[in-house]
Design an enzyme around this catalytic site. Structure first.
Site, PDB file in Angstrom:
ATOM      1  N   LYS A  28       0.758  -1.261   0.182  1.00 50.98           N
ATOM      2  CA  LYS A  28      -0.025  -0.064  -0.428  1.00 50.98           C
ATOM      3  C   LYS A  28       0.655   1.573  -0.160  1.00 50.98           C
ATOM      4  CE  LYS A  28      -4.015  -0.353   2.007  1.00 50.98           C
ATOM      5  NZ  LYS A  28      -4.879  -1.025   3.168  1.00 50.98           N
ATOM      6  N   ARG A  98      -3.909   2.923   8.233  1.00 48.83           N
ATOM      7  CA  ARG A  98      -3.940   1.967   7.746  1.00 48.83           C
ATOM      8  C   ARG A  98      -2.735   1.149   7.534  1.00 48.83           C
ATOM      9  NH1 ARG A  98      -7.250   5.177   3.954  1.00 48.83           N
ATOM     10  NH2 ARG A  98      -9.397   3.876   3.771  1.00 48.83           N
ATOM     11  N   GLY A 107      -8.804  -7.483   4.307  1.00 46.97           N
ATOM     12  CA  GLY A 107      -9.940  -7.822   5.759  1.00 46.97           C
ATOM     13  C   GLY A 107      -9.150  -8.588   6.668  1.00 46.97           C
ATOM     14  N   MET A 109      -6.188  -7.200   8.115  1.00 46.90           N
ATOM     15  CA  MET A 109      -5.315  -6.079   8.868  1.00 46.90           C
ATOM     16  C   MET A 109      -6.591  -5.002   9.254  1.00 46.90           C
ATOM     17  SD  MET A 109      -2.510  -7.527   9.402  1.00 46.90           S
ATOM     18  CE  MET A 109      -1.783  -6.451   9.590  1.00 46.90           C
ATOM     19  N   ARG A 351      -3.759  -1.716  -6.241  1.00 47.12           N
ATOM     20  CA  ARG A 351      -2.923  -2.765  -5.977  1.00 47.12           C
ATOM     21  C   ARG A 351      -3.200  -3.932  -7.073  1.00 47.12           C
ATOM     22  NH1 ARG A 351      -5.792  -5.116  -0.820  1.00 47.12           N
ATOM     23  NH2 ARG A 351      -7.907  -5.032  -1.684  1.00 47.12           N
ATOM     24  N   HIS A 467     -16.384  -8.686   2.057  1.00 45.99           N
ATOM     25  CA  HIS A 467     -15.051  -9.665   2.713  1.00 45.99           C
ATOM     26  C   HIS A 467     -15.229 -10.954   1.565  1.00 45.99           C
ATOM     27  CE1 HIS A 467     -13.269 -12.645   5.338  1.00 45.99           C
ATOM     28  NE2 HIS A 467     -13.033 -11.479   5.418  1.00 45.99           N
ATOM     29  N   ARG A 573       1.077 -47.146 -11.504  1.00 49.35           N
ATOM     30  CA  ARG A 573       0.735 -48.533 -10.027  1.00 49.35           C
ATOM     31  C   ARG A 573      -0.346 -49.648 -10.238  1.00 49.35           C
ATOM     32  NH1 ARG A 573      -0.163 -42.854  -7.329  1.00 49.35           N
ATOM     33  NH2 ARG A 573      -1.456 -41.986  -8.915  1.00 49.35           N
ATOM     34  N   ARG A 629       5.526 -49.206 -12.917  1.00 48.22           N
ATOM     35  CA  ARG A 629       5.921 -49.699 -11.337  1.00 48.22           C
ATOM     36  C   ARG A 629       6.077 -51.173 -11.311  1.00 48.22           C
ATOM     37  NH1 ARG A 629       5.216 -47.135  -6.070  1.00 48.22           N
ATOM     38  NH2 ARG A 629       3.313 -47.547  -6.184  1.00 48.22           N
ATOM     39  N   GLU A 757      13.622 -44.499  -3.472  1.00 51.50           N
ATOM     40  CA  GLU A 757      12.769 -43.815  -2.507  1.00 51.50           C
ATOM     41  C   GLU A 757      13.759 -43.645  -0.785  1.00 51.50           C
ATOM     42  OE1 GLU A 757       8.968 -45.707  -3.369  1.00 51.50           O
ATOM     43  OE2 GLU A 757      10.498 -47.433  -4.001  1.00 51.50           O
ATOM     44  N   SER A 776      13.682 -42.651 -11.247  1.00 49.10           N
ATOM     45  CA  SER A 776      12.589 -42.048 -10.897  1.00 49.10           C
ATOM     46  C   SER A 776      12.366 -41.826  -9.260  1.00 49.10           C
ATOM     47  CB  SER A 776      11.137 -42.644 -11.207  1.00 49.10           C
ATOM     48  OG  SER A 776      10.492 -41.174 -11.080  1.00 49.10           O
ATOM     49  N   GLY A 778      10.861 -41.874  -5.979  1.00 51.59           N
ATOM     50  CA  GLY A 778       9.010 -41.577  -5.344  1.00 51.59           C
ATOM     51  C   GLY A 778       9.094 -41.128  -4.081  1.00 51.59           C
ATOM     52  N   THR A 779       9.079 -39.903  -3.995  1.00 50.62           N
ATOM     53  CA  THR A 779       8.980 -39.061  -2.682  1.00 50.62           C
ATOM     54  C   THR A 779       8.412 -39.122  -1.952  1.00 50.62           C
ATOM     55  OG1 THR A 779       7.991 -37.362  -4.188  1.00 50.62           O
ATOM     56  CG2 THR A 779      10.426 -37.217  -3.882  1.00 50.62           C
ATOM     57  N   ASN A 780       7.817 -39.069  -2.090  1.00 49.56           N
ATOM     58  CA  ASN A 780       6.489 -39.788  -1.058  1.00 49.56           C
ATOM     59  C   ASN A 780       7.283 -40.559   0.129  1.00 49.56           C
ATOM     60  OD1 ASN A 780       4.302 -38.523  -2.650  1.00 49.56           O
ATOM     61  ND2 ASN A 780       3.398 -40.385  -2.726  1.00 49.56           N
ATOM     62  N   ASP A 781       7.726 -42.207  -0.481  1.00 48.58           N
ATOM     63  CA  ASP A 781       8.200 -43.334   0.486  1.00 48.58           C
ATOM     64  C   ASP A 781       9.707 -41.999   0.717  1.00 48.58           C
ATOM     65  OD1 ASP A 781       6.414 -44.713   0.492  1.00 48.58           O
ATOM     66  OD2 ASP A 781       7.219 -46.459  -0.234  1.00 48.58           O
ATOM     67  N   CYS A 843       7.609 -38.605  -9.208  1.00 51.77           N
ATOM     68  CA  CYS A 843       6.963 -39.389  -9.726  1.00 51.77           C
ATOM     69  C   CYS A 843       5.690 -39.222  -8.550  1.00 51.77           C
ATOM     70  CB  CYS A 843       6.495 -40.849  -9.868  1.00 51.77           C
ATOM     71  SG  CYS A 843       7.482 -41.802  -9.171  1.00 51.77           S
ATOM     72  N   TYR A 863      12.009 -34.383 -16.498  1.00 52.83           N
ATOM     73  CA  TYR A 863      10.775 -34.387 -15.928  1.00 52.83           C
ATOM     74  C   TYR A 863       9.966 -34.962 -15.109  1.00 52.83           C
ATOM     75  CZ  TYR A 863      10.295 -40.322 -15.172  1.00 52.83           C
ATOM     76  OH  TYR A 863       9.817 -41.160 -14.440  1.00 52.83           O
TER      77      TYR A 863
END
Length: 891
Positions: A28, A98, A107, A109, A351, A467, A573, A629, A757, A776, A778-781, A843, A863
């Site tokens: 602002k 303000r 809304g 602040m 803004r 709001h 899977r 897999r 993983e 690849s 396997g970022t979950n595990d 993946c 990828y």
């Protein structure tokens, strides 16, 4: 810190700030200075920097040295510019106070207007304006805002006093009250505040000013601000600035007004001036929903409405010119607040306007085609996560429906859910998995947690800039606002409209694109993607380096993924296929078999099912890579556990129930996630992976012959921790390939790789890469194994960790760059040091998270793969990441 500059002035030819100083001055303050710099009519004022907020909290809520004198000097500069004096009894200067963080927090602040009024200066204002009613109305507004914001008095207490005076005066509208009536309101307010706070309302304007400044800094850490920051990933240490500005009055009479407008339609993106205003009102009236605002242009005026174009033609014409100048200057759609005092226009804020996903797309594409921005700018203008709003169902236009009411189409999209009337109930019921619709007379910042939890929002008061409307659009929630003929009774927990009564817990549907409200649930249809969406995706693909694939194992998922532009499958899977009712019996027979021969008999039954699974996927993905897999979960997951189910399955298989119970006990594991699963299954029961490989190769050959476009199977071995595990399983796959290709007299290209993983796989990736064609992640595990946290149990404590700042975000939602990301980077670097052409992808669920995608671009992955509906999100995020990397390289 004695020499630090804490205060920056703007307006009246003395502008110390610029638009690029938003980190210091807040959005602002920076934009007020910028508007003044380009010659727009901005009332003079000053900004107290975000550094003061940081120092305030670092020093146990004490202000830094030098601030008080700098504020005094800046205030004197305003006095000189406007010819009024702060606290003067005859010509008093009044100011607004303000907040303004570096990013817009609508809304969240607290604002105070008309500061500087007291029992003496109110007479001075009455004399100077020759309008006692205006002066006393301004004074009561100030006490109400200051009492609520600074002194913490419940705002309902003020409303009760006004209602009492209106009853006595036989008035229905605030505008009918006289100066004497407002004087009675002021006396009632002061008595009530003194009673509530145990001290009289402050009369010294300087005390009022510092109280308001303290309230703004204090509100940076209030619960609703904390909630908004958590939802929008805004760091708490950014702090807020405070803007103190000479008041201009939209409530001095019929030649005065206040309004909020957008340079383009924030719901659709149409290039048309859009907004609302009120004659004889102050800014808070427009967004509070207490009076119904009027449209800006004649074209948008309905019967009985008077547009600003008609009511204040000169100010409207000037505002149209300001609209064009602001868009050309900022090169983006602007959200503007203005006041007209005695036919003179003043700009109070500009803004970058919040907008729906559809509007964001249209504005970006239109501005690029207008030559205002480049195609690359357009790609970077749209928040990838906001595309989710466009990728989900809308109401089926041919479905039967019962209309209850119609309000304003405040935020597009459709939603059905059970009606709830409080934010707390919306949050608690949504947490149990229920679809809820939050219905309120009007929303306030205190409702934000319930608005986030709800599928949609319905209000009976408020306009398109209320709001509820602004927050819902930012969250991507459908919203119908200002449905005036809907009556909500909080006490009875009912909603009534069109002669129908809807009780809490009953279902309604809203259409935020039309403003309609329906009884019951209305069927929905899938979105169609074309026009602006297709154009932006085309431009994104021009800038994108990484490929985007989908996680899919059913034909429907694969077709959806292709429709959204997936360039192959990054994770199929196969265990999901095993649960199909037609084949689960053969799977269980295989598990129950006591020897290899018995297992092979069962696997022979499974082979045609698996072959058809892969044939169906390969047909949809003909010519594209498909990463399959091989079986990953432990075998006991496919067996029933309850006695009744065990008996039923045993009979179906012609097996003994006790024998099946013993087999279940044999397969039971204390920690299945780290147990007999993944490649460990393929090594102990090689016939399982052999059957799957045979099905893959036979399916690929069939599609190559059928379509002339061979799929590219990428066979992924899960949970590899050592080079030897991959050597053994890779050899198994190659042996089956030779057999199948030999029998068919034809071949297809294929590759064999592994899922990274486990931390051990990451740190020995150079060795594993020697026998892998691809990795690849396997970022979950990998997240589970790096943190030592079970994803299924993490919900009990991870929210607390995020709340307490131990973790910035849930690491299963957005990649933990510092820990899990480091593992990914180590594996990528080590893998490519051993095999420079090693293909690398991701993946896990993180493949659809924009922040995680930016990390993947930074370390050179080839990828990302994500759920089908997140493919467009990933395409856009990957393009933005590539453009960001280009910018970093040229900086």
């Amino acid at each position: 810190m004695m020499g630090s500059k804490w205060v920056y002035s703007f307006g009246a030819g003395h502008n110390e700030g610029r638009a690029d100083m938003r980190n210091l001055l807040g959005g602002k303050g920076a934009n007020l200075a910028e508007m003044a710099n380009i010659g727009l009519p901005v009332p003079p004022g000053f900004t107290i920097t975000t550094d003061v907020c940081t120092a305030f909290y670092a020093n146990d809520r004490h202000y830094p040295d030098g601030l008080e004198s700098q504020v005094r000097d800046a205030l004197a500069r305003i006095e000189s510019a406007v010819g009024l004096r702060f606290g003067d009894k005859s010509k008093p200067l009044l100011v607004s106070v303000r907040s303004g963080a570096r990013v817009s927090m609508p809304g969240m602040m607290d604002t105070v207007l008309n500061l500087g009024l007291n029992d003496d200066t109110v007479d001075g204002l009455a004399g100077a304006s020759e309008d006692p009613r205006f002066a006393w109305d301004s004074y009561r507004r100030f006490i109400q805002m200051y009492g609520s914001v600074v002194l913490g008095v419940d705002h309902h207490r003020f409303e009760e006093i006004i209602e009492g005076v209106k009853l006595d005066a036989l008035a229905t509208e605030d505008t009918e009250l006289t100066a004497e009536d407002w004087q009675r309101v002021v006396e009632g307010y002061k008595d009530m505040v003194a009673q509530e706070t145990k001290k009289p309302f402050p009369q010294d304007p300087h005390d009022q000013l510092w109280g308001a400044i303290g309230a703004v800094f204090g509100s940076w850490m209030n619960p609703r601000a904390n909630t908004y920051r958590r939802l929008h990933d805004i760091p708490a240490d950014w702090g807020t600035a405070v803007n103190v500005q000479a008041m201009v009055f939209g409530n001095m009479g019929e030649d005065c007004a206040t309004g909020v407008c957008f340079t383009r339609d924030p719901s659709t993106g149409e290039n048309t001036f859009y907004g609302e205003f009120l004659v004889n009102a102050q800014g808070e009236d427009v967004v509070a929903g207490i009076r119904t605002p009027q449209p800006m242009s004649k074209l948008r005026a309905k019967p009985g409405e008077v547009s600003m174009e008609e009511a204040l033609p000169a100010a409207y014409a000037e505002l149209l010119d300001v609209r064009d100048r602001l868009e050309r200057h900022y090169r983006d759609m602007q959200d503007i607040e203005f006041t007209v005092q005695q036919n003179k226009l003043y700009m109070l804020q500009t803004r970058n306007g919040k907008r729906t996903a559809a509007a964001s797309l249209r504005i970006a594409v239109d501005m690029a085609q207008e030559g205002l921005i480049s195609r690359k700018d357009a790609v970077q203008r749209v928040n990838p996560a906001s595309l989710d709003q466009l990728l989900h169902p809308t109401l089926d236009p041919n479905a039967p429906r019962t209309v209850l009411s119609k309000g304003l189409p405040a935020s597009p999209g459709a939603a059905s859910g059970i009606v709830v009337f409080s934010a707390d109930e919306a949050e608690s019921r949504a947490a149990k998995g229920e679809a809820v619709l939050l219905a309120r007379i009007e929303t306030s910042p205190e409702d934000i947690h319930g608005m986030h939890a709800a599928r949609g929002i319905l209000t009976t008061r408020g306009g398109m800039t209320s709001h509820a409307a602004v927050v819902a659009r930012g969250m991507g929630r459908p919203c119908v606002a200002g449905a005036g003929n809907v009556s909500i009774d909080y006490g009875a927990q009912t909603l009534s409209a069109g002669g129908k009564l809807i009780r809490a817990g009953e279902t309604i549907t809203i259409d935020g694109a039309t403003g309609e409200v329906f009884a019951g649930s209305v069927p929905m249809i899938e979105p169609s993607l074309s026009g602006d969406f297709a154009q932006l995706m085309e431009w994104a693909d021009e800038s994108r380096r990484m490929r985007v694939r989908a996680n899919a194992e059913t034909p429907l998922d694969a077709e959806t993924a292709r429709k959204f532009g997936a360039e192959g499958i990054g994770l199929c899977r196969t265990e999901h296929m095993f649960f199909d009712p037609e084949r689960i019996g053969a799977v269980r027979q295989m598990i129950m078999a006591s020897d290899e021969k018995g297992r092979r008999v069962a696997l022979e039954k499974l082979l045609p099912f698996q072959r058809k699974d892969f044939t169906d996927l390969f047909r949809i993905m003909a010519g594209l890579p498909v990463t399959v897999r091989l079986l990953d979960p432990p075998l006991h997951e496919f067996l029933p556990h309850a006695d009744a189910e065990l008996t039923e399955v045993a009979h179906a298989l012609g097996a003994d129930t006790d024998a099946m119970r013993r087999r279940v006990a044999e397969l039971a594991e204390a920690n299945p996630m780290l147990g007999h699963r993944g490649c460990r299954l393929g090594i102990t029961y090689p016939e399982i992976y052999e059957m799957q490989a045979q099905a893959i190769f036979e399916g690929a050959l069939a599609i190559a012959e059928e379509t002339g476009r061979a799929p590219v199977p990428e066979i992924m071995i899960p949970l590899v921790g050592t080079r030897k595990e991959l050597e053994i399983t890779h050899a198994q796959v190659d042996k089956i390939a030779r057999q199948v290709f030999g029998s068919a007299g034809r071949t297809v290209e294929y590759s064999v790789g592994t899922m990274i993983e486990l931390p051990r796989a990451a740190v020995t990736a150079d060795k594993i890469a020697g026998v892998a064609d691809f990795f690849s992640f396997g970022t979950n595990d990998l997240t589970q194994t790096v943190f030592g946290v079970s994803r299924d149990d993490a919900g009990k404590f991870l929210p607390t960790y995020v709340e307490k700042g131990i973790l910035p975000k849930d690491p299963f939602v957005s990649l933990d760059i510092e820990g899990v990301g480091a593992m990914v980077q180590i594996a990528a670097e080590k893998g490519r040091s051993a095999k420079p052409d090693l293909k690398l992808g991701i993946c896990g669920e993180h493949g659809g998270d924009p922040a995680s995608i930016a990390f993947c671009e930074g370390i050179g992955l080839d990828y990302v793969s994500c759920s089908p509906y997140r493919v467009p999100v990933a395409r856009l995020a990957a393009a933005q990441a590539a453009l960001g990397q280009d910018a970093d390289r040229t900086a």
